[in-house]
Write a protein that holds these residues in place. Sequence first.
Motif, PDB file in Angstrom:
ATOM      1  N   VAL A  81       1.038  -0.950   0.200  1.00 50.66           N
ATOM      2  CA  VAL A  81      -0.096  -0.154  -0.070  1.00 50.66           C
ATOM      3  C   VAL A  81       0.786   0.941   0.359  1.00 50.66           C
ATOM      4  CG1 VAL A  81      -1.845   1.080   1.253  1.00 50.66           C
ATOM      5  CG2 VAL A  81      -1.995  -1.756   1.130  1.00 50.66           C
ATOM      6  N   ALA A  82       0.715   2.367  -0.334  1.00 47.57           N
ATOM      7  CA  ALA A  82       1.635   3.124  -0.356  1.00 47.57           C
ATOM      8  C   ALA A  82       0.544   4.956  -0.045  1.00 47.57           C
ATOM      9  CB  ALA A  82       1.286   3.411  -2.238  1.00 47.57           C
ATOM     10  N   ILE A  83       0.416   5.344   0.766  1.00 46.80           N
ATOM     11  CA  ILE A  83       0.326   7.241   1.161  1.00 46.80           C
ATOM     12  C   ILE A  83       0.688   8.184   0.476  1.00 46.80           C
ATOM     13  CG2 ILE A  83      -0.319   8.287   2.829  1.00 46.80           C
ATOM     14  CD1 ILE A  83       0.138   6.189   4.994  1.00 46.80           C
ATOM     15  N   GLU A  84      -0.605   8.577  -0.598  1.00 43.09           N
ATOM     16  CA  GLU A  84       0.340   9.407  -1.501  1.00 43.09           C
ATOM     17  C   GLU A  84      -0.731  10.531  -1.183  1.00 43.09           C
ATOM     18  OE1 GLU A  84      -1.002   8.614  -5.589  1.00 43.09           O
ATOM     19  OE2 GLU A  84       0.253   6.447  -5.679  1.00 43.09           O
ATOM     20  N   GLU A  89      -8.305  21.981  -6.453  1.00 44.13           N
ATOM     21  CA  GLU A  89      -8.308  22.864  -6.580  1.00 44.13           C
ATOM     22  C   GLU A  89      -8.106  24.471  -6.216  1.00 44.13           C
ATOM     23  OE1 GLU A  89     -11.966  23.081  -8.534  1.00 44.13           O
ATOM     24  OE2 GLU A  89     -11.729  21.349 -10.369  1.00 44.13           O
ATOM     25  N   GLN A  90      -8.302  24.333  -4.952  1.00 43.20           N
ATOM     26  CA  GLN A  90      -8.142  25.155  -3.397  1.00 43.20           C
ATOM     27  C   GLN A  90      -7.148  25.843  -3.338  1.00 43.20           C
ATOM     28  OE1 GLN A  90     -11.027  22.812  -4.153  1.00 43.20           O
ATOM     29  NE2 GLN A  90     -12.028  25.153  -4.784  1.00 43.20           N
ATOM     30  N   GLN A  91      -6.194  24.076  -3.500  1.00 43.36           N
ATOM     31  CA  GLN A  91      -4.833  23.988  -2.663  1.00 43.36           C
ATOM     32  C   GLN A  91      -4.591  23.518  -1.388  1.00 43.36           C
ATOM     33  OE1 GLN A  91      -1.885  24.468  -4.922  1.00 43.36           O
ATOM     34  NE2 GLN A  91      -3.184  24.539  -6.279  1.00 43.36           N
ATOM     35  N   ILE A  92      -5.636  22.878  -1.099  1.00 43.19           N
ATOM     36  CA  ILE A  92      -5.755  21.899   0.517  1.00 43.19           C
ATOM     37  C   ILE A  92      -4.938  20.768  -0.157  1.00 43.19           C
ATOM     38  CG2 ILE A  92      -6.698  21.480   1.636  1.00 43.19           C
ATOM     39  CD1 ILE A  92      -9.328  23.330   0.737  1.00 43.19           C
ATOM     40  N   ARG A  93      -4.372  20.197   0.743  1.00 39.98           N
ATOM     41  CA  ARG A  93      -3.812  18.903   0.309  1.00 39.98           C
ATOM     42  C   ARG A  93      -4.417  17.569   1.674  1.00 39.98           C
ATOM     43  NH1 ARG A  93       2.277  19.850  -0.943  1.00 39.98           N
ATOM     44  NH2 ARG A  93       2.979  21.922  -0.997  1.00 39.98           N
ATOM     45  N   SER A  94      -4.023  16.461   0.633  1.00 40.90           N
ATOM     46  CA  SER A  94      -4.848  15.520   1.435  1.00 40.90           C
ATOM     47  C   SER A  94      -4.534  14.310   0.935  1.00 40.90           C
ATOM     48  CB  SER A  94      -6.364  15.286   1.121  1.00 40.90           C
ATOM     49  OG  SER A  94      -6.167  15.479   0.505  1.00 40.90           O
ATOM     50  N   GLU A  95      -4.501  13.483   2.138  1.00 42.75           N
ATOM     51  CA  GLU A  95      -4.148  11.849   1.429  1.00 42.75           C
ATOM     52  C   GLU A  95      -4.283  10.969   1.692  1.00 42.75           C
ATOM     53  OE1 GLU A  95      -2.974  13.618   4.728  1.00 42.75           O
ATOM     54  OE2 GLU A  95      -1.454  14.662   3.468  1.00 42.75           O
ATOM     55  N   HIS A  96      -4.525   9.868   0.622  1.00 43.11           N
ATOM     56  CA  HIS A  96      -4.822   9.610   0.302  1.00 43.11           C
ATOM     57  C   HIS A  96      -4.610   7.385  -0.151  1.00 43.11           C
ATOM     58  CE1 HIS A  96      -3.759  10.331  -4.041  1.00 43.11           C
ATOM     59  NE2 HIS A  96      -3.870   8.850  -3.909  1.00 43.11           N
ATOM     60  N   TYR A  97      -4.949   6.780   0.221  1.00 38.68           N
ATOM     61  CA  TYR A  97      -4.540   5.308   0.060  1.00 38.68           C
ATOM     62  C   TYR A  97      -4.103   4.998  -1.276  1.00 38.68           C
ATOM     63  CZ  TYR A  97      -4.418   4.329   5.144  1.00 38.68           C
ATOM     64  OH  TYR A  97      -4.155   4.254   6.517  1.00 38.68           O
ATOM     65  N   SER A  98      -3.026   3.542  -2.121  1.00 41.04           N
ATOM     66  CA  SER A  98      -3.574   3.706  -2.911  1.00 41.04           C
ATOM     67  C   SER A  98      -2.228   2.090  -3.319  1.00 41.04           C
ATOM     68  CB  SER A  98      -2.203   4.720  -3.807  1.00 41.04           C
ATOM     69  OG  SER A  98      -1.842   3.924  -5.506  1.00 41.04           O
ATOM     70  N   LEU A  99      -3.719   1.405  -3.816  1.00 45.74           N
ATOM     71  CA  LEU A  99      -3.269   0.131  -4.196  1.00 45.74           C
ATOM     72  C   LEU A  99      -2.407  -0.605  -5.162  1.00 45.74           C
ATOM     73  CD1 LEU A  99      -6.269  -1.592  -3.237  1.00 45.74           C
ATOM     74  CD2 LEU A  99      -4.243  -1.342  -1.639  1.00 45.74           C
ATOM     75  N   ARG A 135      11.497   3.702  18.140  1.00 44.73           N
ATOM     76  CA  ARG A 135       9.401   2.715  18.248  1.00 44.73           C
ATOM     77  C   ARG A 135       9.102   2.578  16.870  1.00 44.73           C
ATOM     78  NH1 ARG A 135       7.866   6.920  15.129  1.00 44.73           N
ATOM     79  NH2 ARG A 135       9.260   9.129  14.829  1.00 44.73           N
ATOM     80  N   PRO A 136       7.139   2.216  16.603  1.00 46.83           N
ATOM     81  CA  PRO A 136       7.896   1.682  15.431  1.00 46.83           C
ATOM     82  C   PRO A 136       7.428   3.023  14.967  1.00 46.83           C
ATOM     83  CG  PRO A 136       6.090   0.691  17.172  1.00 46.83           C
ATOM     84  CD  PRO A 136       7.053   1.949  17.592  1.00 46.83           C
ATOM     85  N   LEU A 137       7.878   3.175  13.352  1.00 45.18           N
ATOM     86  CA  LEU A 137       7.083   3.637  12.387  1.00 45.18           C
ATOM     87  C   LEU A 137       5.622   4.225  11.868  1.00 45.18           C
ATOM     88  CD1 LEU A 137      10.068   3.844   9.955  1.00 45.18           C
ATOM     89  CD2 LEU A 137      10.388   4.384  11.565  1.00 45.18           C
ATOM     90  N   SER A 138       5.278   5.231  11.819  1.00 46.64           N
ATOM     91  CA  SER A 138       3.833   5.494  11.422  1.00 46.64           C
ATOM     92  C   SER A 138       3.965   4.998  10.339  1.00 46.64           C
ATOM     93  CB  SER A 138       3.317   6.890  11.854  1.00 46.64           C
ATOM     94  OG  SER A 138       4.290   8.052  10.599  1.00 46.64           O
ATOM     95  N   PRO A 139       2.574   4.586   9.991  1.00 42.46           N
ATOM     96  CA  PRO A 139       2.671   4.594   8.119  1.00 42.46           C
ATOM     97  C   PRO A 139       3.008   5.903   7.576  1.00 42.46           C
ATOM     98  CG  PRO A 139       0.792   4.116   9.382  1.00 42.46           C
ATOM     99  CD  PRO A 139       1.257   4.463  10.131  1.00 42.46           C
ATOM    100  N   THR A 144       7.682   7.975   3.691  1.00 39.52           N
ATOM    101  CA  THR A 144       8.866   8.180   3.199  1.00 39.52           C
ATOM    102  C   THR A 144      10.267   8.160   2.785  1.00 39.52           C
ATOM    103  OG1 THR A 144       7.845  10.525   4.888  1.00 39.52           O
ATOM    104  CG2 THR A 144      10.405  10.148   3.757  1.00 39.52           C
ATOM    105  N   LEU A 145       9.851   6.554   3.505  1.00 41.07           N
ATOM    106  CA  LEU A 145      11.482   5.700   3.100  1.00 41.07           C
ATOM    107  C   LEU A 145      11.078   5.121   2.171  1.00 41.07           C
ATOM    108  CD1 LEU A 145      11.595   3.803   6.421  1.00 41.07           C
ATOM    109  CD2 LEU A 145      13.388   4.901   4.948  1.00 41.07           C
ATOM    110  N   ALA A 146       9.978   4.478   1.219  1.00 41.94           N
ATOM    111  CA  ALA A 146       9.440   4.105   0.007  1.00 41.94           C
ATOM    112  C   ALA A 146       9.540   4.789  -0.372  1.00 41.94           C
ATOM    113  CB  ALA A 146       8.298   3.638   0.286  1.00 41.94           C
TER     114      ALA A 146
END
Length: 227
Positions: A81-84, A89-99, A135-139, A144-146
Motif C-alpha cells: 500500500v502507498a500513501i499519496e 483546486e483550492q490548493q488543499i493537501r490531503s492524503e489517500h491510500y493507493s493499491l 519506536r515503530p514508524l508511522s504509516p 516516506t522511506l518507500a
Amino acid sequence: MDRNKIIQWFREGSIAIPRVLLTNYKELGLNETEFMLLLHIHSFIDSGITFPTPEQIAARMTLSPETCMQQLRKLVQKGFVAIEERIDEQQIRSEHYSLEPLWEKIVRHLLKEPLREENEQEEELYTLFEREFGRPLSPMECETLAMWIDQDEHDPLIIKAALREAVLSGKLNFRYIDRILFEWKKNGIRTIEQAQQYGKKFRKPPMKQEQGAYKPTVPFYNWLEQS
C-alpha cells in the motif's frame, strides 16, 4: 427486516476481487489478516473514502484500532500500500491510500520477476530506522522511506548513511534526513565513500586533548542550514 435497509445494501453495490489475488496472496507474502485488510481498503476506496482511518477499518473487522494501525504500517512497509498526497483546486493537501503497489507486485509475481532480495533490503532498512528511533514508524514515515527508494531512487546504503549522519548530529527526524539526502543527490553523491568525502569539507577537526582532561566531540554539519 427494514425494506429500506435492504435496498440500501443493494445500492452499495459490490467490489471486484481479482482471482489472481485470491489465489496468490500467500505467494505474495500476505497472511489472511493482511489480505482481508487490503480488501477493506479496496472497498473503502471504491466507495469514495480514499483515506479511511484505522477506527473505520477496525469497525469492519475483529481487530482493534491499534492493531489495525500496526497492520497498516506493515502493509506500507512491505510495499503493498502507498500513501499519496493530493492537492485540489483550492490548493488543499490531503492524503489517500493507493493499491498500485499491490497490483505491481501481482504483475511482477506473474512475470516471475525477483522480489525477495529487494524486499529483504527494504525490511532491513525499516528495522534499522525503528531501532534508532526507538519506536515503530508511522504509516506516513514508512511511506516516506518507500518514496526515498522508489521515487527519489536513493540506494538503501545511502539512506542508512544519512540516518547515521542524523544520529551523530543529534537531529534524528525525517525532515533532517530528507534534507541530507536532497543535498547529497544534488551534489552527485551516490556512494558511501563519496558521502564521507563530501562530509569532511564541513566537519571541523576534533578538539585537541587538553592536559589532564579529554573532551570527546562529535563534529557535525547542520544540513538544514544548507541553502
